[in-house]
Design a protein around this motif. Structure first.
Motif, PDB file in Angstrom:
ATOM      1  N   PRO A  42     -11.959  93.197  74.812  1.00  0.00           N
ATOM      2  CA  PRO A  42     -11.566  93.654  73.469  1.00  0.00           C
ATOM      3  C   PRO A  42     -11.908  92.656  72.363  1.00  0.00           C
ATOM      4  CG  PRO A  42      -9.635  93.226  74.846  1.00  0.00           C
ATOM      5  CD  PRO A  42     -10.821  93.097  75.723  1.00  0.00           C
ATOM      6  N   LEU A  43     -12.147  91.393  72.747  1.00  0.00           N
ATOM      7  CA  LEU A  43     -12.556  90.422  71.718  1.00  0.00           C
ATOM      8  C   LEU A  43     -14.017  90.650  71.327  1.00  0.00           C
ATOM      9  CD1 LEU A  43     -10.843  87.185  73.079  1.00  0.00           C
ATOM     10  CD2 LEU A  43     -10.078  88.675  71.214  1.00  0.00           C
ATOM     11  N   GLU A  44     -14.797  91.131  72.261  1.00  0.00           N
ATOM     12  CA  GLU A  44     -16.207  91.413  71.969  1.00  0.00           C
ATOM     13  C   GLU A  44     -16.374  92.778  71.299  1.00  0.00           C
ATOM     14  OE1 GLU A  44     -19.055  89.299  75.264  1.00  0.00           O
ATOM     15  OE2 GLU A  44     -17.920  91.032  75.923  1.00  0.00           O
ATOM     16  N   MET A  62     -14.207 101.608  79.238  1.00  0.00           N
ATOM     17  CA  MET A  62     -14.620 102.461  78.121  1.00  0.00           C
ATOM     18  C   MET A  62     -13.467 102.523  77.116  1.00  0.00           C
ATOM     19  SD  MET A  62     -16.032 106.354  78.356  1.00  0.00           S
ATOM     20  CE  MET A  62     -15.107 107.453  77.337  1.00  0.00           C
ATOM     21  N   PRO A  63     -13.551 101.743  76.058  1.00  0.00           N
ATOM     22  CA  PRO A  63     -12.390 101.602  75.167  1.00  0.00           C
ATOM     23  C   PRO A  63     -12.110 102.783  74.248  1.00  0.00           C
ATOM     24  CG  PRO A  63     -14.176 100.150  74.474  1.00  0.00           C
ATOM     25  CD  PRO A  63     -14.623 100.797  75.744  1.00  0.00           C
ATOM     26  N   ASP A  69     -23.568  96.845  63.048  1.00  0.00           N
ATOM     27  CA  ASP A  69     -22.339  96.162  62.629  1.00  0.00           C
ATOM     28  C   ASP A  69     -22.193  94.804  63.337  1.00  0.00           C
ATOM     29  OD1 ASP A  69     -21.442  96.831  65.184  1.00  0.00           O
ATOM     30  OD2 ASP A  69     -20.392  98.623  64.487  1.00  0.00           O
ATOM     31  N   ALA A  70     -21.136  94.082  62.960  1.00  0.00           N
ATOM     32  CA  ALA A  70     -20.956  92.714  63.475  1.00  0.00           C
ATOM     33  C   ALA A  70     -20.773  92.715  64.991  1.00  0.00           C
ATOM     34  CB  ALA A  70     -19.747  92.072  62.790  1.00  0.00           C
ATOM     35  N   ARG A 112     -24.161  93.118  66.575  1.00  0.00           N
ATOM     36  CA  ARG A 112     -24.952  91.886  66.388  1.00  0.00           C
ATOM     37  C   ARG A 112     -24.505  90.781  67.347  1.00  0.00           C
ATOM     38  NH1 ARG A 112     -28.120  91.385  61.604  1.00  0.00           N
ATOM     39  NH2 ARG A 112     -28.107  93.346  60.461  1.00  0.00           N
ATOM     40  N   LEU A 113     -23.195  90.712  67.578  1.00  0.00           N
ATOM     41  CA  LEU A 113     -22.680  89.694  68.497  1.00  0.00           C
ATOM     42  C   LEU A 113     -23.203  89.951  69.920  1.00  0.00           C
ATOM     43  CD1 LEU A 113     -20.690  87.314  69.127  1.00  0.00           C
ATOM     44  CD2 LEU A 113     -19.004  89.065  69.651  1.00  0.00           C
ATOM     45  N   LEU A 114     -23.130  91.205  70.340  1.00  0.00           N
ATOM     46  CA  LEU A 114     -23.611  91.534  71.692  1.00  0.00           C
ATOM     47  C   LEU A 114     -25.117  91.308  71.806  1.00  0.00           C
ATOM     48  CD1 LEU A 114     -21.594  94.824  72.430  1.00  0.00           C
ATOM     49  CD2 LEU A 114     -21.080  92.503  73.192  1.00  0.00           C
TER      50      LEU A 114
END
Lengths: 368, 346
Positions: free
Chosen positions: B10-12, B90-91, B157-158, B161-163
């Motif tokens: 959930p942080l990612e 799967m969130p 989105d951010a 981009r992080l992933l």
């Protein structure tokens, strides 16, 4: 695969098309369902989607919507290859050019909607009758490939056993497997794992679980050779197996051997499943052979790792010589968790040819 | 199949980010007068459902249904036993396993009273599933909403981009791990697979162009042979569903390798300048190094995790300059072929 083997496949396809009075066969595929496309073209599609048009004169056009895949196909395959970002439109154009022919397609339910609908609808029938039997019942040149895949599955499981150590994460085991398979020419492998005890109800892709003492580690490995898959299912224990784990394993071993002993040309898939499930019922575990706990008791394998026939008590497909199967009584056991055991084999007249050579035992790996 | 690490952190990927994406999609659909949304997914076409739910089925197929309001529904033909596992990774959305996912979605549509059904990539939608939806919800109209989806997904989105940043680092590390001393392409590429998967890649495709002197086709391990004088590795991988590619060329001869390293350096520092077209940027970055033979830019498009959106012949087929993209370039340097690719714009 060899030119001779591919020629044999194409010849069988042409014969089946003639028998069904089909002039053009449309084969659709992607990285999930690559089997139909591969049968005719020998191209193992990895990204995007593809359509092969197989004509009665033997000519084949392969249309791909990924440019790099198209370059690879031109390098690997002998058929005409077209790059078309608008795959459906290109296939329609090619089919329209062919005129008002008898067209069949497979796998029919996955065929793109746009190919069957539009201003000038094409009349396309389900080509399952042409292709399914060919995919299920293999020629000896195809069985040779499955045999080689099974040998790779055995070698792979030996690597898996070495990789499974306390403190390692489940996906690290997969990494070792995949590196081994790439180094040995295997481009694809169907593999799921389970790590833990009675809380584990099935296998799935790895989620980062760390192996610890007493865990059951289950896996099914399914490498391919020349596109043909073979599978092995085994369970290992981190450390020494408990008495409950040993007793549970004995049931699965008896069930698998009962199932395998049933396999011969002329029996049904249901007969094999029943032989396996009767063993569970004998030990009061009948509840655990239902769909609540298990999907199938084995299945066919070939250019698709999980093809017909499904080994289930309600599947009455008659086994024929040349079919390649795995018999696996994989299911949940209430005392120890999800446990797997399975071997690949070829259906023969009067019996079977076993393809896997790994010992049928509950393996254990040392704690240090 | 997906057989690498599949896990939800959930942080990612915060659930709120997925809710924002769904809201953007719903706004676009409303503009087109579409009642509900349906997207198809499998391992080759996981891009759209992943963007909305964070999940790609590791095998088999599924359909995502987004009603005008309320929770999304994901129906898959994967077996019943894995429903709980899917929910854990799967969130967003409720999970149903059923042998007839399209009929299940069709029944939902009928219950919701929807009439205009927005289908992503209607032309490519499996005909059997379309038929099942139409049978279960008679009288509905199937409408292609590919453009509406593209507008909703226009920005990266951010979270994405992080992933992508993590995926890109993994792909670079994998390409750097190849064994250039190998005689055979399989031995050359196998360490790349290991590094990618040990680093948590969900999926990894490792290919080799074994002799750039004769061909730039990247082949799989079953078609590989001995390495030539110049050769290249291509690593395409997904980290938590975010896809990237990295291509790196190598030469046996030291002087040729230096030229290839210069081209690689240009690729690693490539950036679009303000107001500059992709074509101009490629010419500016690579023009002095050799002849530009070809280039292709890839971005997510609909259900495709990466698809060509611009190339040397047609510089703008749908390229979004402010979103990350994979740039794949081919040069001829002093008579030798060089190929390189990486994610740009992170």
């Amino acid at each position: 695969m060899s030119k001779e083997a591919l020629a044999a496949r194409r010849s069988a396809l042409k014969e089946a098309m003639t028998r069904e009075n089909v002039e053009v066969l449309v084969l659709f595929g992607n990285n999930w369902h690559a089997d139909h496309l591969r049968y005719a073209t020998d191209f193992g599609i990895q990204e995007g989607q593809g359509i092969a048009l197989v004509r009665e004169d033997g000519s084949i056009t392969l249309i791909l919507d990924d440019p790099a895949e198209c370059e690879r196909a031109r390098s690997d395959c002998t058929c005409e290859t077209i790059f078309a970002p608008a795959l459906v439109q290109e296939a329609k154009k090619q089919l329209s050019r062919a005129g008002n022919h008898n067209i069949a397609a497979a796998p029919y339910h996955l065929l793109p909607y746009g190919l069957l609908h539009g201003e000038k609808d094409l009349r396309v029938t389900d080509g399952a009758k042409i292709v399914e039997r060919l995919l299920m019942t293999k020629m000896e040149v195809e069985i040779d490939a499955v045999r080689k895949a099974a040998a790779l599955a055995d070698e792979g499981y030996a690597i898996f056993r070495q990789a499974a150590r306390p403190g390692r994460k489940d996906y690290e085991l997969v990494a070792e497997m995949e590196s081994f398979f790439r180094a040995n020419g295997v481009p694809e492998n169907f593999m799921i794992v389970g790590v833990g005890g009675p809380e584990v109800r099935g296998m799935a892709p790895p989620g980062g679980k760390i192996l610890k003492k007493g865990d059951m580690v289950t896996t099914e490995l399914t490498p391919c050779f020349d596109g043909y898959y073979a599978q092995i299912c085994r369970t290992l224990i981190v450390g020494e197996p408990s008495e409950a784990q040993r007793q549970a394993f004995a049931v699965y071993l008896e069930a698998m051997e009962a199932g395998i002993a049933t396999v011969r040309a002329g029996v049904t898939a249901a007969d094999v499943a029943r032989a396996e499930n009767d063993v569970f019922r004998k030990y009061g575990l009948g509840e655990y052979v239902t769909s609540e706990y298990t999907r199938v008791r084995g299945h066919g394998m070939g250019l698709f790792p999980d093809q017909k026939p499904a080994i289930l008590e309600d599947v009455n497909i008659v086994l024929q010589a040349g079919m390649t199967l795995i018999v696996h009584p994989n299911t949940y056991h209430p005392a120890v968790g999800y446990l797997v055991l399975g071997d690949s084999l070829v259906v023969r007249e009067g019996g079977h040819e076993l393809l896997c050579g790994t010992k049928r035992e509950l393996f254990s790996v040392p704690l240090q | 199949m997906r057989r690498g690490l599949m896990a939800w952190d959930p942080l990612e990927v915060p659930a709120s980010a997925l809710a924002d994406r769904l809201a953007r999609l719903r706004a676009e659909l409303a503009r087109e007068g579409v009642d509900v949304f349906v997207a198809y997914t499998n391992i080759a076409r996981g891009g759209s459902v992943w963007w909305l739910t964070g999940f790609t089925p590791y095998w088999n197929e599924g359909l995502l249904y987004a009603p005008a309001q309320g929770e999304m529904v994901f129906a898959t033909a994967l077996s019943k036993r894995v429903a709980e596992w899917i929910s854990s990774v799967m969130p967003a959305g409720e999970v149903t396993t059923t042998p007839r996912p399209a009929a299940f979605i069709g029944e939902h549509i009928a219950r919701d009273g929807a009439k205009r059904i927005g289908i992503l990539e209607l032309d490519d939608f499996p005909a059997g599933h379309a038929q099942a939806i139409l049978q279960a919800s008679p009288g509905v109209e199937l409408v292609d909403v590919t453009q509406a989806f593209a507008r909703a997904r226009n920005e990266s989105d951010a979270v994405e981009r992080l992933l992508l940043t993590k995926a890109d680092a993994l792909a670079q590390a994998a390409c750097a791990a190849v064994d250039v001393s190998s005689a055979h392409a399989r031995d050359f590429i196998a360490p790349a697979e290991s590094v990618a998967r040990l680093g948590g890649a969900e999926e990894c495709f490792t290919l080799v162009a074994g002799d750039l002197g004769s061909s730039r086709a990247f082949v799989r391990t079953d078609s590989m042979g001995p390495l030539g004088e110049t050769f290249a590795a291509r690593v395409s991988l997904a980290y938590k569903g975010a896809w990237t590619r990295h291509v790196r060329s190598f030469a046996r001869e030291a002087k040729a390798q230096q030229a290839m390293d210069r081209a690689h350096g240009a690729l690693m520092t490539f950036a679009l300048q303000s107001g500059e077209s992709l074509e101009q940027a490629v010419a500016r970055n690579f023009g002095s190094l050799g002849e530009i033979v070809n280039w292709v830019a890839e971005q997510p498009r609909g259900s495709y995790p990466l698809a060509p959106v611009a190339n040397m012949a047609q510089s703008a087929q749908g390229f979004t300059a402010h979103a990350p993209f994979v740039l794949d370039v081919e040069l001829a340097i002093e008579g030798r072929r060089w190929v390189g690719a990486r994610m740009i714009g992170l």
